[in-house]
Design an enzyme around this catalytic site. Structure first.
Site, PDB file in Angstrom:
ATOM      1  N   PRO A   5      20.871  35.904  -9.922  1.00  0.00           N
ATOM      2  CA  PRO A   5      22.158  35.245 -10.132  1.00  0.00           C
ATOM      3  C   PRO A   5      22.466  34.117  -9.150  1.00  0.00           C
ATOM      4  O   PRO A   5      22.172  34.232  -7.960  1.00  0.00           O
ATOM      5  CB  PRO A   5      23.172  36.382  -9.984  1.00  0.00           C
ATOM      6  CG  PRO A   5      22.461  37.441  -9.224  1.00  0.00           C
ATOM      7  CD  PRO A   5      21.020  37.326  -9.619  1.00  0.00           C
ATOM      8  N   ASN A   6      23.044  33.069  -9.688  1.00  0.00           N
ATOM      9  CA  ASN A   6      23.533  31.901  -8.944  1.00  0.00           C
ATOM     10  C   ASN A   6      22.436  30.967  -8.450  1.00  0.00           C
ATOM     11  O   ASN A   6      22.740  29.901  -7.917  1.00  0.00           O
ATOM     12  CB  ASN A   6      24.442  32.318  -7.765  1.00  0.00           C
ATOM     13  CG  ASN A   6      25.700  33.006  -8.236  1.00  0.00           C
ATOM     14  OD1 ASN A   6      26.371  32.494  -9.129  1.00  0.00           O
ATOM     15  ND2 ASN A   6      26.004  34.166  -7.697  1.00  0.00           N
ATOM     16  N   ARG A  13      25.222  23.378  -3.592  1.00  0.00           N
ATOM     17  CA  ARG A  13      26.100  23.857  -2.517  1.00  0.00           C
ATOM     18  C   ARG A  13      25.278  24.562  -1.455  1.00  0.00           C
ATOM     19  O   ARG A  13      24.161  24.982  -1.719  1.00  0.00           O
ATOM     20  CB  ARG A  13      27.147  24.836  -3.074  1.00  0.00           C
ATOM     21  CG  ARG A  13      28.280  24.087  -3.715  1.00  0.00           C
ATOM     22  CD  ARG A  13      29.367  24.986  -4.214  1.00  0.00           C
ATOM     23  NE  ARG A  13      29.873  24.400  -5.459  1.00  0.00           N
ATOM     24  CZ  ARG A  13      29.914  25.016  -6.620  1.00  0.00           C
ATOM     25  NH1 ARG A  13      29.501  26.251  -6.739  1.00  0.00           N
ATOM     26  NH2 ARG A  13      30.379  24.410  -7.677  1.00  0.00           N
ATOM     27  N   TYR A  18      20.301  27.051   1.757  1.00  0.00           N
ATOM     28  CA  TYR A  18      19.359  27.169   0.636  1.00  0.00           C
ATOM     29  C   TYR A  18      18.567  25.891   0.348  1.00  0.00           C
ATOM     30  O   TYR A  18      17.779  25.860  -0.600  1.00  0.00           O
ATOM     31  CB  TYR A  18      20.109  27.617  -0.626  1.00  0.00           C
ATOM     32  CG  TYR A  18      20.792  28.952  -0.463  1.00  0.00           C
ATOM     33  CD1 TYR A  18      20.047  30.081  -0.123  1.00  0.00           C
ATOM     34  CD2 TYR A  18      22.169  29.086  -0.632  1.00  0.00           C
ATOM     35  CE1 TYR A  18      20.664  31.310   0.042  1.00  0.00           C
ATOM     36  CE2 TYR A  18      22.789  30.317  -0.479  1.00  0.00           C
ATOM     37  CZ  TYR A  18      22.036  31.423  -0.134  1.00  0.00           C
ATOM     38  OH  TYR A  18      22.646  32.638   0.026  1.00  0.00           O
ATOM     39  N   ASN A  69      13.158  36.811  -6.762  1.00  0.00           N
ATOM     40  CA  ASN A  69      14.282  36.586  -5.867  1.00  0.00           C
ATOM     41  C   ASN A  69      15.486  37.166  -6.602  1.00  0.00           C
ATOM     42  O   ASN A  69      16.061  36.521  -7.485  1.00  0.00           O
ATOM     43  CB  ASN A  69      14.491  35.108  -5.550  1.00  0.00           C
ATOM     44  CG  ASN A  69      15.614  34.911  -4.536  1.00  0.00           C
ATOM     45  OD1 ASN A  69      16.352  35.852  -4.232  1.00  0.00           O
ATOM     46  ND2 ASN A  69      15.763  33.698  -4.022  1.00  0.00           N
ATOM     47  N   GLU A  93       8.887  40.524  -3.260  1.00  0.00           N
ATOM     48  CA  GLU A  93      10.298  40.131  -3.084  1.00  0.00           C
ATOM     49  C   GLU A  93      10.351  38.852  -2.259  1.00  0.00           C
ATOM     50  O   GLU A  93       9.736  38.794  -1.182  1.00  0.00           O
ATOM     51  CB  GLU A  93      11.030  41.266  -2.357  1.00  0.00           C
ATOM     52  CG  GLU A  93      12.466  40.932  -1.992  1.00  0.00           C
ATOM     53  CD  GLU A  93      13.147  42.070  -1.211  1.00  0.00           C
ATOM     54  OE1 GLU A  93      12.516  43.140  -1.004  1.00  0.00           O
ATOM     55  OE2 GLU A  93      14.296  41.859  -0.795  1.00  0.00           O
ATOM     56  N   HIS A  95      12.923  35.590  -0.655  1.00  0.00           N
ATOM     57  CA  HIS A  95      14.249  35.041  -0.378  1.00  0.00           C
ATOM     58  C   HIS A  95      14.082  33.696   0.308  1.00  0.00           C
ATOM     59  O   HIS A  95      13.226  33.551   1.193  1.00  0.00           O
ATOM     60  CB  HIS A  95      15.059  35.975   0.530  1.00  0.00           C
ATOM     61  CG  HIS A  95      15.302  37.297  -0.101  1.00  0.00           C
ATOM     62  ND1 HIS A  95      16.228  37.478  -1.098  1.00  0.00           N
ATOM     63  CD2 HIS A  95      14.704  38.495   0.094  1.00  0.00           C
ATOM     64  CE1 HIS A  95      16.193  38.738  -1.487  1.00  0.00           C
ATOM     65  NE2 HIS A  95      15.275  39.376  -0.792  1.00  0.00           N
ATOM     66  N   ARG A 102      21.349  37.154   8.774  1.00  0.00           N
ATOM     67  CA  ARG A 102      22.611  36.715   8.189  1.00  0.00           C
ATOM     68  C   ARG A 102      23.630  37.869   8.284  1.00  0.00           C
ATOM     69  O   ARG A 102      23.539  38.684   9.192  1.00  0.00           O
ATOM     70  CB  ARG A 102      22.360  36.248   6.759  1.00  0.00           C
ATOM     71  CG  ARG A 102      21.404  35.035   6.711  1.00  0.00           C
ATOM     72  CD  ARG A 102      21.257  34.482   5.317  1.00  0.00           C
ATOM     73  NE  ARG A 102      22.544  34.015   4.800  1.00  0.00           N
ATOM     74  CZ  ARG A 102      22.759  33.726   3.505  1.00  0.00           C
ATOM     75  NH1 ARG A 102      21.765  33.827   2.623  1.00  0.00           N
ATOM     76  NH2 ARG A 102      23.946  33.319   3.099  1.00  0.00           N
TER      77      ARG A 102
HETATM   78  O1  CA2 Z   1      17.998  33.710   0.474  1.00  0.00           O
HETATM   79  C1  CA2 Z   1      17.930  34.045  -0.729  1.00  0.00           C
HETATM   80  O2  CA2 Z   1      17.023  33.638  -1.467  1.00  0.00           O
HETATM   81  C2  CA2 Z   1      18.980  34.953  -1.341  1.00  0.00           C
HETATM   82  O3  CA2 Z   1      18.329  35.847  -2.245  1.00  0.00           O
HETATM   83  C3  CA2 Z   1      19.944  34.048  -2.086  1.00  0.00           C
HETATM   84  C4  CA2 Z   1      21.168  34.776  -2.659  1.00  0.00           C
HETATM   85  C5  CA2 Z   1      21.831  35.665  -1.611  1.00  0.00           C
HETATM   86  O4  CA2 Z   1      22.847  36.440  -2.224  1.00  0.00           O
HETATM   87  C6  CA2 Z   1      20.837  36.582  -0.926  1.00  0.00           C
HETATM   88  O5  CA2 Z   1      21.513  37.324   0.055  1.00  0.00           O
HETATM   89  C7  CA2 Z   1      19.711  35.796  -0.293  1.00  0.00           C
HETATM   90  C8  CA2 Z   1      22.219  33.785  -3.132  1.00  0.00           C
HETATM   91  C9  CA2 Z   1      21.774  32.858  -4.200  1.00  0.00           C
HETATM   92  C10 CA2 Z   1      22.919  31.943  -4.507  1.00  0.00           C
HETATM   93  O6  CA2 Z   1      22.493  30.633  -4.340  1.00  0.00           O
HETATM   94  C11 CA2 Z   1      23.411  29.648  -4.219  1.00  0.00           C
HETATM   95  C12 CA2 Z   1      22.907  28.376  -4.234  1.00  0.00           C
HETATM   96  C13 CA2 Z   1      23.759  27.317  -4.115  1.00  0.00           C
HETATM   97  C14 CA2 Z   1      25.119  27.522  -3.973  1.00  0.00           C
HETATM   98  C15 CA2 Z   1      25.615  28.803  -3.954  1.00  0.00           C
HETATM   99  C16 CA2 Z   1      24.755  29.881  -4.088  1.00  0.00           C
END
Ligand code: CA2
Length: 139
Positions: A5-6, A13, A18, A69, A93, A95, A102
């Protein structure tokens, strides 16, 4: 290769966490590496937990390994963990960020114990390292 998701928002953002690449740009790098390694890769993204679970369940029919991921579902989803346990093909897995440096809630991965290994904190390279790791698991 499963994106949770996301991750479709990547590049728009929080670039300090990221990176600046969009999901499509990351996917191009993944496809290029797959071609170099001589393996086939199918890349999917979903914001829906159940859809990811269905794809995991169906994976053994077509694929030898999973790179995932799971994004925020990493920290919450017993259902994803059960699906990865049930399928019996190796999973890696990944990330983008280092979830261990974090917030406290990100340090716990529900899936870490049922995957072959975890790669976190290398930005887009986490996916490429994950793909190499998965390629090494193929029989
Ligand atoms: O570091 C990662 O790859 C995560 O899996 C990314 C997830 C986060 O919830 C995990 O803790 C770590 C979040 C993905 C959301 O990505 C966004 C990208 C741009 C703007 C907002 C969120």
């Amino acid at each position: 290769m499963l994106h949770g998701p996301n991750l479709n928002l990547l590049g728009r953002r929080q670039p300090e966490i990221y990176g600046r690449l969009s999901l499509e740009q990351i996917n191009r790098k993944i496809r290029a590496l797959a071609a170099e390694l001589g393996i086939e890769v199918d890349i999917r993204q979903s914001n829906i937990e159940g859809e990811l679970i269905t794809w995991i369940q169906e994976a053994p029919k077509q694929f030898g390994a999973i790179v995932i991921n799971a994004a925020a579902y990493t920290h919450s989803s017993v259902a994803l963990r059960d699906a990865l346990t049930a399928v019996g093909i190796p999973a890696v897995e990944v990330h983008i960020s280092n979830i261990h440096k974090r917030e406290e809630f990100r340090k716990r991965s529900m899936i870490a114990e049922v995957v072959v290994g975890q790669i976190a904190g290398f930005g887009v390279n986490s996916y490429l390292l994950g793909l190499r790791a998965a390629a090494g698991c193929l029989r």
